[in-house]
Design an enzyme around this catalytic site. Structure first.
Site, PDB file in Angstrom:
ATOM      1  N   LYS A   1      20.915   9.069   0.148  1.00 55.85           N
ATOM      2  CA  LYS A   1      21.850   9.554   0.105  1.00 55.85           C
ATOM      3  C   LYS A   1      22.652  10.203   0.628  1.00 55.85           C
ATOM      4  CE  LYS A   1      23.755   5.370  -1.655  1.00 55.85           C
ATOM      5  NZ  LYS A   1      23.384   4.647   0.044  1.00 55.85           N
TER       6      LYS A   1
ATOM      7  N   TYR B   1      23.262   0.631  -1.352  1.00 53.90           N
ATOM      8  CA  TYR B   1      22.303   0.851  -0.658  1.00 53.90           C
ATOM      9  C   TYR B   1      23.485   1.541   0.937  1.00 53.90           C
ATOM     10  CZ  TYR B   1      18.359   1.985   2.857  1.00 53.90           C
ATOM     11  OH  TYR B   1      17.788   2.179   4.130  1.00 53.90           O
TER      12      TYR B   1
ATOM     13  N   PRO C   1      14.908  11.477  -1.430  1.00 54.63           N
ATOM     14  CA  PRO C   1      15.411  10.673  -0.125  1.00 54.63           C
ATOM     15  C   PRO C   1      15.829   8.852  -0.050  1.00 54.63           C
ATOM     16  CG  PRO C   1      14.073  12.036   0.342  1.00 54.63           C
ATOM     17  CD  PRO C   1      13.870  11.976  -0.943  1.00 54.63           C
TER      18      PRO C   1
ATOM     19  N   HIS D   1      22.171  -2.149  10.820  1.00 51.53           N
ATOM     20  CA  HIS D   1      21.050  -3.046  10.063  1.00 51.53           C
ATOM     21  C   HIS D   1      21.898  -2.885   8.895  1.00 51.53           C
ATOM     22  CE1 HIS D   1      16.803  -1.321  11.006  1.00 51.53           C
ATOM     23  NE2 HIS D   1      17.582  -0.320  12.844  1.00 51.53           N
TER      24      HIS D   1
ATOM     25  N   TYR E   1      10.663  -0.389   3.612  1.00 49.90           N
ATOM     26  CA  TYR E   1       9.996   0.190   1.653  1.00 49.90           C
ATOM     27  C   TYR E   1       9.143  -0.036   1.593  1.00 49.90           C
ATOM     28  CZ  TYR E   1      14.507   3.030   2.573  1.00 49.90           C
ATOM     29  OH  TYR E   1      15.233   3.429   2.641  1.00 49.90           O
TER      30      TYR E   1
HETATM   31  P1  FAD Z   1      22.376  20.898   4.732  1.00 49.79           P
HETATM   32  O1  FAD Z   1      22.234  20.193   5.891  1.00 49.79           O
HETATM   33  O2  FAD Z   1      21.090  21.510   4.277  1.00 49.79           O
HETATM   34  O3  FAD Z   1      22.421  22.268   6.192  1.00 49.79           O
HETATM   35  C1  FAD Z   1      23.258  23.712   5.181  1.00 49.79           C
HETATM   36  C2  FAD Z   1      22.783  24.961   6.514  1.00 49.79           C
HETATM   37  O4  FAD Z   1      23.078  26.456   5.556  1.00 49.79           O
HETATM   38  C3  FAD Z   1      22.478  25.173   7.124  1.00 49.79           C
HETATM   39  O5  FAD Z   1      22.229  24.779   9.109  1.00 49.79           O
HETATM   40  C4  FAD Z   1      21.706  26.139   6.948  1.00 49.79           C
HETATM   41  O6  FAD Z   1      20.793  26.837   7.608  1.00 49.79           O
HETATM   42  C5  FAD Z   1      22.867  26.805   6.565  1.00 49.79           C
HETATM   43  N1  FAD Z   1      22.684  28.175   5.483  1.00 49.79           N
HETATM   44  C6  FAD Z   1      21.963  28.177   4.767  1.00 49.79           C
HETATM   45  N2  FAD Z   1      22.339  28.724   3.801  1.00 49.79           N
HETATM   46  C7  FAD Z   1      22.572  30.543   4.474  1.00 49.79           C
HETATM   47  C8  FAD Z   1      23.135  31.500   4.786  1.00 49.79           C
HETATM   48  N3  FAD Z   1      22.718  31.783   3.367  1.00 49.79           N
HETATM   49  N4  FAD Z   1      24.396  31.653   5.740  1.00 49.79           N
HETATM   50  C9  FAD Z   1      24.434  30.797   6.359  1.00 49.79           C
HETATM   51  N5  FAD Z   1      23.885  29.746   6.684  1.00 49.79           N
HETATM   52  C10 FAD Z   1      23.356  29.077   5.807  1.00 49.79           C
HETATM   53  N6  FAD Z   1      18.303  12.808   3.107  1.00 49.79           N
HETATM   54  C11 FAD Z   1      18.102  11.333   3.436  1.00 49.79           C
HETATM   55  O7  FAD Z   1      19.264  11.035   2.638  1.00 49.79           O
HETATM   56  N7  FAD Z   1      16.583  10.315   4.205  1.00 49.79           N
HETATM   57  C12 FAD Z   1      16.296  11.833   3.793  1.00 49.79           C
HETATM   58  O8  FAD Z   1      15.299  11.732   5.391  1.00 49.79           O
HETATM   59  C13 FAD Z   1      16.268  13.130   4.049  1.00 49.79           C
HETATM   60  N8  FAD Z   1      15.440  13.603   4.191  1.00 49.79           N
HETATM   61  C14 FAD Z   1      15.566  15.176   4.273  1.00 49.79           C
HETATM   62  C15 FAD Z   1      14.723  15.926   4.809  1.00 49.79           C
HETATM   63  C16 FAD Z   1      14.713  18.261   4.509  1.00 49.79           C
HETATM   64  C17 FAD Z   1      13.505  18.811   4.505  1.00 49.79           C
HETATM   65  C18 FAD Z   1      15.807  17.884   3.077  1.00 49.79           C
HETATM   66  C19 FAD Z   1      16.055  19.567   3.500  1.00 49.79           C
HETATM   67  C20 FAD Z   1      16.710  17.249   3.496  1.00 49.79           C
HETATM   68  C21 FAD Z   1      16.887  16.126   3.531  1.00 49.79           C
HETATM   69  N9  FAD Z   1      17.778  15.100   3.078  1.00 49.79           N
HETATM   70  C22 FAD Z   1      17.784  14.081   3.680  1.00 49.79           C
HETATM   71  C23 FAD Z   1      18.962  15.183   2.981  1.00 49.79           C
HETATM   72  C24 FAD Z   1      19.723  15.716   3.899  1.00 49.79           C
HETATM   73  O9  FAD Z   1      19.447  15.916   5.419  1.00 49.79           O
HETATM   74  C25 FAD Z   1      21.172  16.752   3.255  1.00 49.79           C
HETATM   75  O10 FAD Z   1      21.491  15.838   1.937  1.00 49.79           O
HETATM   76  C26 FAD Z   1      22.011  16.841   4.153  1.00 49.79           C
HETATM   77  O11 FAD Z   1      21.579  18.294   5.295  1.00 49.79           O
HETATM   78  C27 FAD Z   1      23.288  17.719   3.313  1.00 49.79           C
HETATM   79  O12 FAD Z   1      23.623  18.401   4.630  1.00 49.79           O
HETATM   80  P2  FAD Z   1      24.563  19.448   4.218  1.00 49.79           P
HETATM   81  O13 FAD Z   1      25.702  19.843   4.994  1.00 49.79           O
HETATM   82  O14 FAD Z   1      25.275  19.263   3.018  1.00 49.79           O
HETATM   83  O15 FAD Z   1      23.290  20.404   3.999  1.00 49.79           O
HETATM   84  C1  DHB Z   2      14.929   7.506   6.753  1.00 48.93           C
HETATM   85  C2  DHB Z   2      15.787   8.535   5.583  1.00 48.93           C
HETATM   86  C3  DHB Z   2      15.876   8.350   4.453  1.00 48.93           C
HETATM   87  O1  DHB Z   2      15.701   8.770   2.608  1.00 48.93           O
HETATM   88  C4  DHB Z   2      15.350   6.889   3.548  1.00 48.93           C
HETATM   89  O2  DHB Z   2      15.804   6.311   2.799  1.00 48.93           O
HETATM   90  C5  DHB Z   2      15.845   5.785   4.654  1.00 48.93           C
HETATM   91  C6  DHB Z   2      15.348   6.146   6.555  1.00 48.93           C
HETATM   92  C7  DHB Z   2      14.874   7.677   8.101  1.00 48.93           C
HETATM   93  O3  DHB Z   2      15.038   9.226   8.267  1.00 48.93           O
HETATM   94  O4  DHB Z   2      15.212   7.082   8.850  1.00 48.93           O
END
Ligand code: FAD
Ligand code: DHB
Length: 385
Positions: free
Chosen positions: A292, A380, A288, A72, A196
């Site tokens: 980021k 962004y 979100p 994009h 947005y």
């Molecule tokens: P996570 O993806 O949370 O991975 C952590 C892992 O650790 C998980 O698989 C979990 O099951 C595991 N875990 C937790 N506790 C334990 C334990 N005690 N023992 C073993 N394993 C464990 N970001 C955006 O940019 N846009 C979005 O739209 C967006 N939507 C989101 C929606 C939700 C519901 C959430 C929670 C987050 C969202 N985010 C979004 C943020 C983005 O998804 C996260 O920043 C990203 O997942 C970070 O990755 P991570 O690997 O650090 O953590």
């Molecule tokens: C999406 C999620 C976001 O948080 C955002 O700012 C833009 C797009 C997505 O899930 O596609």
């Protein structure tokens, strides 16, 4: 059992770290409490910065991303009955984002780890962290894993951050008075680019996953539940917010996934203690709106991989000691950008008419001044890695 790096969590941070370490000949074991099916189906982020895309390609896990990801070159800001394009190709030439679901990144990384004979354990119970100052080890389901280093990649609700002794971490937090209801729908996107939208009814975001799957988010009250939002109500509200410019019609379809995400900013400093290093959501989360969260997790893992490579090569702890400081600059820039995008585009119950005028004035500035639009665009697409 023994490994060089014990990794808690098979989200993007833990899986990518395990893979990058493998490419440098460093062993790791990933312990994940959920099932493989669960983590591969968990629908979350979708916007990948160029640095994230480059990292995945360089690591040899970018084939499907290159085939199926959607590049994009702009986004639309919609408010006051008009749409305004933020044109990346003009404002930040040569830089763009790629829309590719986080769950697809996770699938690609799991496949790569398993293909290389990596040790990724799902449905592991009661992971606990011990002896962080010296000779750290993990226990889980009656087993013990001795490690040189532990990586806490277990997200915001994991066990690694709370295992740091009280008083070591300073935490910074902001809760927002709303949440996002996110859905996936089986329908072609109604727009080529992300929209947005700020309306008096609240914020809405039109995103996508493929030519046949769309992703939408709605600003909802902080305590909203999925049960309160039957499909028809979601489409009515999305139409009310997104059909706010003449000639735009939102196509509806079957909703295949729904979830509510709280909106919060959080940072724990430092992102390390003894032999434990926190990466991704375990150390920080952002609202979100700036897309980021996932990108920050990837940036942390890159820094940690280089520091660990130095440590295991010649025993030098310099880069590891500087890990937190090296990550926090980017983390705070992303915190600010995410806060800024959130306050620019959401409605706040506490806002009076004066506050609303200020918000609209700022939106007018961002969409009419090239300097202001460039600020949005360069944050962004992601500051250089
Ligand atoms: P996570 O993806 O949370 O991975 C952590 C892992 O650790 C998980 O698989 C979990 O099951 C595991 N875990 C937790 N506790 C334990 C334990 N005690 N023992 C073993 N394993 C464990 N970001 C955006 O940019 N846009 C979005 O739209 C967006 N939507 C989101 C929606 C939700 C519901 C959430 C929670 C987050 C969202 N985010 C979004 C943020 C983005 O998804 C996260 O920043 C990203 O997942 C970070 O990755 P991570 O690997 O650090 O953590
Ligand atoms: C999406 C999620 C976001 O948080 C955002 O700012 C833009 C797009 C997505 O899930 O596609």
């Amino acid at each position: 059992m023994r490994t060089q790096v014990g990794i808690i969590g098979a989200g993007p941070a833990g899986l990518l770290l395990s893979h990058l370490l493998h490419l440098r000949g460093i062993s790791s074991v990933v312990l994940e409490k959920r099932s493989r099916d669960y983590v591969e189906r968990r629908v979350r982020a979708g916007v990948l910065e160029q640095g994230t895309v480059d990292t995945l390609i360089e690591a040899g896990v970018g084939d499907r991303l290159l085939r199926e990801g959607l590049p994009h070159h702009g986004i639309e800001l919609r408010y006051g009955g008009e749409g305004h394009r933020i044109a990346f190709e003009k404002l930040v030439p040569g830089r763009a984002i790629t829309v590719y679901g986080q769950q697809e990144v996770v699938k690609d990384l799991i496949a790569a780890r398993l293909e290389a004979g990596g040790d990724v354990r799902f449905e592991v119970e009661d992971v606990a962290v011990h002896s962080l100052e010296d000779r750290p080890y993990l226990t889980f389901g009656g087993e013990r894993l001795d490690c040189d280093v532990i990586a806490g990649c277990d997200g915001f609700h994991g066990v690694s951050r709370p295992s740091i002794p009280p008083g070591v971490l300073k935490t910074f937090e902001r809760d927002y008075p709303f949440a996002w209801l996110g859905i996936l729908a089986e329908v072609a996107p109604s727009s080529e680019e992300l929209i947005y939208t700020r309306t008096e009814r609240g914020f809405a975001l039109h995103s996508m996953r493929s030519p046949t799957i769309s992703r939408f988010y709605l600003q909802v009250p902080p305590d909203a539940t999925v049960e309160e939002w039957p499909d028809e109500r979601i489409w009515t509200e999305l139409k009310a917010r997104l059909e706010s410019v003449p000639g735009f019609t939102l196509t509806t379809g079957e909703i295949i996934e729904k979830g509510v995400t709280p909106m919060r900013g959080f940072v724990a400093e430092p992102m390390q203690y003894g032999r434990l290093y926190l990466a991704g959501d375990a150390a920080h989360i952002v609202p979100p709106t700036g897309a980021k969260g996932l990108n920050l997790a990837v940036a942390d893992v890159r820094v940690l991989t280089e520091a660990l490579a130095t440590f295991f090569r010649d025993g030098s702890t310099g880069p590891l000691d500087g890990y937190s400081a090296a990550c926090l600059k980017r983390v705070w820039r992303a915190q600010h950008f995410s806060w800024w995008m959130t306050t620019l585009l959401h409605t706040f119950d506490s806002d009076d008419d004066y506050g609303r005028r200020l918000q609209l004035s700022y939106l007018d500035y961002v969409t009419s001044s090239e300097a202001a639009a460039t600020t949005l665009a360069e944050n962004y697409v992601g500051l250089p890695w």
